[in-house]
Structures are given as C-alpha cells and as structure tokens.
Design an enzyme around this catalytic site. Structure first.
Site, PDB file in Angstrom:
ATOM      1  CG  HIS A  56     -61.691  28.535  63.569  1.00  0.00           C
ATOM      2  ND1 HIS A  56     -60.362  28.398  63.233  1.00  0.00           N
ATOM      3  CD2 HIS A  56     -62.007  27.411  64.281  1.00  0.00           C
ATOM      4  CE1 HIS A  56     -59.897  27.250  63.703  1.00  0.00           C
ATOM      5  NE2 HIS A  56     -60.881  26.629  64.351  1.00  0.00           N
ATOM      6  CG  HIS A 143     -60.499  27.898  72.777  1.00  0.00           C
ATOM      7  ND1 HIS A 143     -61.250  26.744  72.970  1.00  0.00           N
ATOM      8  CD2 HIS A 143     -59.469  27.546  71.963  1.00  0.00           C
ATOM      9  CE1 HIS A 143     -60.679  25.746  72.325  1.00  0.00           C
ATOM     10  NE2 HIS A 143     -59.598  26.201  71.695  1.00  0.00           N
TER      11      HIS A 143
END
EC number: 3.1.4.58
Length: 190
Positions: A56, A143
């Site tokens: 995620h 990220h």
C-alpha cells in the site's frame, strides 16, 4: 484519544494502527512483487519481503491506538466522505530506501500533482474533523514499502515501470498478527 508509543507494548490484543492509503489491485500487486524479488536477488539486502497483500502507499497515518477510541473510525470516515477528487495515473518506476531506516520501497520519479492534492486535502479534512494524524516529517514522501529489516541502504535506482491507475483510497486497520483490514473504500470520481 491516546496514541500508543510502541508496537512492542505488552497489551497488543487491543492495538489498532490506522491509516489512509492507496491500495493496489491484484495485477499491480503481482508486478510489485516481481520487481521486489528481482531487487532482492540482485542486491541481496537481507531482511524480509513483505507479503503482496500488505502493499500500500500511506496517505495519512492516524496512529497506534489501544484501545481504539469509539468515535475515531466514524470521524475519519466522515472526513474522507467530504473529498471529491478525480482519478489519476501514477507510475512506480524507482526503488530506494530512506537513510536510517531498514526498509526498501518503490516510488515514483514524477509525483503527480493529483497525488499531492489528495494528500493535502485529506489532511485538511481530517484536521477539520479533529482527527489526529501523525506527521510524515517535513514533506510527503510517497512510497510503497517492499522489504523490511534490510541490512543496507540502497540509493534510488530505476526499476521496470509499473503503471497505476489510482481510482480509490482506503482506510486500513492493522492489528498485530492479523491481515490488514480495509475498513472502507472511497472511489475517486471524475
């Protein structure tokens, strides 16, 4: 609402780690997993590869809670309900790690302005709803973590591009020893 300081606290049964995130579909997860395995094989960093089910990109981190305050999820969902943003495209095309951390990540060399707008407007909506968030530091560093407990830093490097059509975001409840639970999903609408 009292955040808990460490995940290693004795009473972990009631621990909840809440965050809003971008959630890849199964095809993208498979591509991320392939790139992560290739990076591990090429660089031999040690550590452990994350399960593809855990991939995620965190947008807003609410914190660790034990116990979970009764109104927190409802307040967070109400804040997210106010967001009306269009879908956008992003490409995961680089890998790296942050100095001082023991994680490797995939990211994008060209952050779409829509991603920054989603992060910013979500932060504003959560603040208006008086939902606490934990700051990312000085700036949003989008990220997607792929490896944990690595032995060494990796400088940013290009990877095979993975296109991502971002058409929704989710609220996730992470509990020790359990799979991530997607509490709710919000579509991004044109």
């Amino acid at each position: 609402m009292k955040p808990v300081g460490h995940r290693g606290d004795a009473a972990q049964d009631g621990m909840h780690r809440l965050f809003f995130a971008l959630w890849p579909d199964d095809t993208l997860r498979a591509g991320i997993d392939e790139v992560a395995r290739e990076l591990m094989q090429r660089h031999d960093p040690g550590g452990r590869l994350l399960s593809a089910a855990r991939y995620h990109m965190t947008l807003q981190f609410l914190g660790d809670f034990n116990p979970l305050p009764p109104s927190l999820i409802g307040d967070a969902c109400a804040a997210a309900d106010t967001l009306q943003l269009p879908p956008f495209d992003m490409t995961l095309d680089c890998a790296g790690s942050f100095h001082g951390s023991h994680v490797w990540w995939l990211g994008t060399q060209h952050r779409p302005p829509e991603l920054l707008r989603l992060w910013d407007e979500m932060g504003i909506a959560l603040a208006r709803a008086k939902v606490p968030v934990k700051p990312h530091g000085q700036a949003f560093a989008p990220h997607l973590t792929i490896l944990r407990n690595v032995r060494r830093f990796i400088a940013p490097e290009p990877v095979a591009p993975l296109p991502w059509r971002v058409d929704a975001f989710v609220l996730v409840d992470s509990r020790p020893g359990r799979d991530y639970e997607v509490v709710r999903r919000w579509p991004l609408l044109a």
